[in-house]
Design a protein around this motif. Structure first.
Motif, PDB file in Angstrom:
ATOM      1  N   ARG A  18       0.837  -1.211   0.000  1.00 20.54           N
ATOM      2  CA  ARG A  18       0.000   0.000   0.000  1.00 20.54           C
ATOM      3  C   ARG A  18       0.868   1.255   0.000  1.00 20.54           C
ATOM      4  NH1 ARG A  18      -4.296  -0.871   4.869  1.00 20.54           N
ATOM      5  NH2 ARG A  18      -5.243  -2.787   4.101  1.00 20.54           N
ATOM      6  N   ASP A  19       1.836   1.279   0.921  1.00 22.18           N
ATOM      7  CA  ASP A  19       2.707   2.456   1.023  1.00 22.18           C
ATOM      8  C   ASP A  19       3.559   2.653  -0.223  1.00 22.18           C
ATOM      9  OD1 ASP A  19       1.707   3.025   3.521  1.00 22.18           O
ATOM     10  OD2 ASP A  19       3.462   2.294   4.618  1.00 22.18           O
ATOM     11  N   ALA A  20       4.124   1.562  -0.725  1.00 20.31           N
ATOM     12  CA  ALA A  20       4.997   1.670  -1.902  1.00 20.31           C
ATOM     13  C   ALA A  20       4.224   2.146  -3.124  1.00 20.31           C
ATOM     14  CB  ALA A  20       5.662   0.326  -2.185  1.00 20.31           C
ATOM     15  N   ILE A  21       3.049   1.590  -3.345  1.00 16.37           N
ATOM     16  CA  ILE A  21       2.242   1.960  -4.515  1.00 16.37           C
ATOM     17  C   ILE A  21       1.753   3.406  -4.410  1.00 16.37           C
ATOM     18  CG2 ILE A  21       0.065   1.480  -5.719  1.00 16.37           C
ATOM     19  CD1 ILE A  21       0.644  -1.530  -5.108  1.00 16.37           C
ATOM     20  N   ALA A  22       1.444   3.835  -3.183  1.00 16.25           N
ATOM     21  CA  ALA A  22       0.940   5.194  -2.971  1.00 16.25           C
ATOM     22  C   ALA A  22       2.057   6.229  -2.890  1.00 16.25           C
ATOM     23  CB  ALA A  22       0.110   5.238  -1.694  1.00 16.25           C
ATOM     24  N   ARG A  32       8.813   1.875 -13.386  1.00 15.49           N
ATOM     25  CA  ARG A  32       8.640   1.912 -11.930  1.00 15.49           C
ATOM     26  C   ARG A  32       8.812   0.497 -11.397  1.00 15.49           C
ATOM     27  NH1 ARG A  32       3.495   5.891 -12.398  1.00 15.49           N
ATOM     28  NH2 ARG A  32       4.730   7.763 -12.710  1.00 15.49           N
ATOM     29  N   VAL A  33       9.654   0.352 -10.390  1.00 16.13           N
ATOM     30  CA  VAL A  33       9.969  -0.961  -9.847  1.00 16.13           C
ATOM     31  C   VAL A  33       9.847  -0.920  -8.325  1.00 16.13           C
ATOM     32  CG1 VAL A  33      11.744  -2.743  -9.599  1.00 16.13           C
ATOM     33  CG2 VAL A  33      11.552  -1.473 -11.747  1.00 16.13           C
ATOM     34  N   ILE A  34       9.160  -1.900  -7.774  1.00 13.62           N
ATOM     35  CA  ILE A  34       9.090  -2.083  -6.328  1.00 13.62           C
ATOM     36  C   ILE A  34       9.748  -3.421  -6.024  1.00 13.62           C
ATOM     37  CG2 ILE A  34       7.581  -2.495  -4.345  1.00 13.62           C
ATOM     38  CD1 ILE A  34       5.478  -0.728  -5.736  1.00 13.62           C
ATOM     39  N   SER A  53      -3.052  -6.071  -5.478  1.00 11.68           N
ATOM     40  CA  SER A  53      -2.053  -5.004  -5.592  1.00 11.68           C
ATOM     41  C   SER A  53      -0.991  -5.357  -6.617  1.00 11.68           C
ATOM     42  CB  SER A  53      -1.380  -4.757  -4.237  1.00 11.68           C
ATOM     43  OG  SER A  53      -2.304  -4.260  -3.310  1.00 11.68           O
ATOM     44  N   LEU A  54      -0.520  -6.606  -6.580  1.00 15.16           N
ATOM     45  CA  LEU A  54       0.480  -7.053  -7.552  1.00 15.16           C
ATOM     46  C   LEU A  54      -0.063  -6.955  -8.971  1.00 15.16           C
ATOM     47  CD1 LEU A  54       1.798 -10.236  -5.717  1.00 15.16           C
ATOM     48  CD2 LEU A  54       2.962  -8.043  -5.934  1.00 15.16           C
ATOM     49  N   GLN A  55      -1.275  -7.445  -9.178  1.00 14.54           N
ATOM     50  CA  GLN A  55      -1.879  -7.436 -10.513  1.00 14.54           C
ATOM     51  C   GLN A  55      -2.138  -6.023 -10.996  1.00 14.54           C
ATOM     52  OE1 GLN A  55      -5.253  -9.960  -9.816  1.00 14.54           O
ATOM     53  NE2 GLN A  55      -4.136 -11.832 -10.305  1.00 14.54           N
ATOM     54  N   ASN A  56      -2.701  -5.181 -10.140  1.00 14.81           N
ATOM     55  CA  ASN A  56      -3.030  -3.814 -10.554  1.00 14.81           C
ATOM     56  C   ASN A  56      -1.780  -3.010 -10.893  1.00 14.81           C
ATOM     57  OD1 ASN A  56      -5.769  -4.264 -10.228  1.00 14.81           O
ATOM     58  ND2 ASN A  56      -5.824  -3.407  -8.168  1.00 14.81           N
ATOM     59  N   PHE A  57      -0.770  -3.089 -10.055  1.00 10.89           N
ATOM     60  CA  PHE A  57       0.444  -2.310 -10.291  1.00 10.89           C
ATOM     61  C   PHE A  57       1.177  -2.801 -11.531  1.00 10.89           C
ATOM     62  CE2 PHE A  57       4.893  -1.114  -9.676  1.00 10.89           C
ATOM     63  CZ  PHE A  57       4.765   0.232  -9.378  1.00 10.89           C
ATOM     64  N   SER A  59       0.039  -4.480 -14.043  1.00  6.62           N
ATOM     65  CA  SER A  59      -0.742  -4.560 -15.276  1.00  6.62           C
ATOM     66  C   SER A  59      -0.343  -3.482 -16.281  1.00  6.62           C
ATOM     67  CB  SER A  59      -2.243  -4.467 -14.981  1.00  6.62           C
ATOM     68  OG  SER A  59      -2.572  -3.183 -14.497  1.00  6.62           O
ATOM     69  N   LYS A  60       0.281  -2.435 -15.773  1.00  7.56           N
ATOM     70  CA  LYS A  60       0.815  -1.403 -16.664  1.00  7.56           C
ATOM     71  C   LYS A  60       2.180  -1.879 -17.143  1.00  7.56           C
ATOM     72  CE  LYS A  60      -1.673   2.053 -14.062  1.00  7.56           C
ATOM     73  NZ  LYS A  60      -2.239   1.191 -13.041  1.00  7.56           N
ATOM     74  N   GLY A  61       2.453  -1.759 -18.395  1.00  7.14           N
ATOM     75  CA  GLY A  61       3.655  -2.326 -18.996  1.00  7.14           C
ATOM     76  C   GLY A  61       4.969  -1.822 -18.436  1.00  7.14           C
ATOM     77  N   ASN A  62       4.974  -0.673 -17.791  1.00 10.31           N
ATOM     78  CA  ASN A  62       6.236  -0.096 -17.324  1.00 10.31           C
ATOM     79  C   ASN A  62       6.398  -0.209 -15.802  1.00 10.31           C
ATOM     80  OD1 ASN A  62       4.270   1.779 -16.617  1.00 10.31           O
ATOM     81  ND2 ASN A  62       5.605   3.527 -16.962  1.00 10.31           N
ATOM     82  N   GLN A  63       5.627  -1.085 -15.163  1.00 12.45           N
ATOM     83  CA  GLN A  63       5.683  -1.211 -13.707  1.00 12.45           C
ATOM     84  C   GLN A  63       5.871  -2.670 -13.323  1.00 12.45           C
ATOM     85  OE1 GLN A  63       3.016   2.601 -12.455  1.00 12.45           O
ATOM     86  NE2 GLN A  63       2.052   0.656 -12.193  1.00 12.45           N
ATOM     87  N   THR A  64       6.743  -2.904 -12.336  1.00  9.59           N
ATOM     88  CA  THR A  64       7.069  -4.259 -11.914  1.00  9.59           C
ATOM     89  C   THR A  64       7.180  -4.309 -10.395  1.00  9.59           C
ATOM     90  OG1 THR A  64       8.391  -4.556 -13.907  1.00  9.59           O
ATOM     91  CG2 THR A  64       8.754  -6.132 -12.147  1.00  9.59           C
ATOM     92  N   ILE A  65       6.714  -5.404  -9.817  1.00  4.55           N
ATOM     93  CA  ILE A  65       6.919  -5.669  -8.394  1.00  4.55           C
ATOM     94  C   ILE A  65       7.608  -7.011  -8.271  1.00  4.55           C
ATOM     95  CG2 ILE A  65       5.856  -6.139  -6.153  1.00  4.55           C
ATOM     96  CD1 ILE A  65       3.554  -4.365  -6.907  1.00  4.55           C
ATOM     97  N   SER A  66       8.650  -7.046  -7.436  1.00  6.58           N
ATOM     98  CA  SER A  66       9.306  -8.314  -7.100  1.00  6.58           C
ATOM     99  C   SER A  66       9.262  -8.478  -5.599  1.00  6.58           C
ATOM    100  CB  SER A  66      10.761  -8.308  -7.551  1.00  6.58           C
ATOM    101  OG  SER A  66      10.826  -8.269  -8.964  1.00  6.58           O
ATOM    102  N   ILE A  67       8.906  -9.664  -5.155  1.00  9.78           N
ATOM    103  CA  ILE A  67       8.925  -9.970  -3.716  1.00  9.78           C
ATOM    104  C   ILE A  67       9.994 -11.025  -3.517  1.00  9.78           C
ATOM    105  CG2 ILE A  67       7.674 -10.846  -1.736  1.00  9.78           C
ATOM    106  CD1 ILE A  67       5.114  -9.754  -2.949  1.00  9.78           C
ATOM    107  N   VAL A  68      10.939 -10.725  -2.653  1.00  7.52           N
ATOM    108  CA  VAL A  68      12.061 -11.617  -2.386  1.00  7.52           C
ATOM    109  C   VAL A  68      11.893 -12.187  -0.985  1.00  7.52           C
ATOM    110  CG1 VAL A  68      14.560 -11.770  -2.176  1.00  7.52           C
ATOM    111  CG2 VAL A  68      13.542 -10.227  -3.870  1.00  7.52           C
TER     112      VAL A  68
END
Length: 73
Positions: A18-22, A32-34, A53-57, A59-68
Motif C-alpha cells: 500500500r505504502d509503496a504503490i501510494a 517503476r519498480v518495487i 495489488s500485484l496485478q493492478n500495479f 498490469s501497466k507495462g512499465n511497472q514491476t513488483i518483485s517480492i524476495v
C-alpha cells in the motif's frame, strides 16, 4: 544467520505494498519498480489484497513488483 528475534510467521506485506504503490512517484519515468524483501509470507487474511495489488500495479507495462523471500532457517 539467525537473530532469534522474529517469531512472527506472517508479515504485513499488504501494508508495505500500500505504502509503496501510494508513494509520490516521479511523473516522467520510463519504469517503476518495487522490490519488497520479506522473510515470511503475507498474513492469510491479506493474501487477496496482496494479489490484487500485484496485478493492478504490474498490469501497466512499465511497472514491476518483485517480492524476495530470503532463505529462513
Amino acid at each position: 544467520m539467525n537473530t532469534a528475534c522474529n517469531v512472527d510467521v506472517e508479515e504485513g506485506i499488504h501494508l508495505a505494498l500500500r505504502d509503496a504503490i501510494a508513494s509520490n512517484w516521479r511523473p516522467n519515468v520510463e519504469r517503476r519498480v518495487i522490490i519488497l524483501i520479506s522473510d515470511f509470507p503475507p498474513y492469510p487474511y491479506a493474501i487477496g489484497e496482496v494479489q490484487r495489488s500485484l496485478q493492478n500495479f504490474s498490469s501497466k507495462g512499465n511497472q514491476t513488483i518483485s517480492i524476495v523471500h530470503p532463505l529462513n532457517q
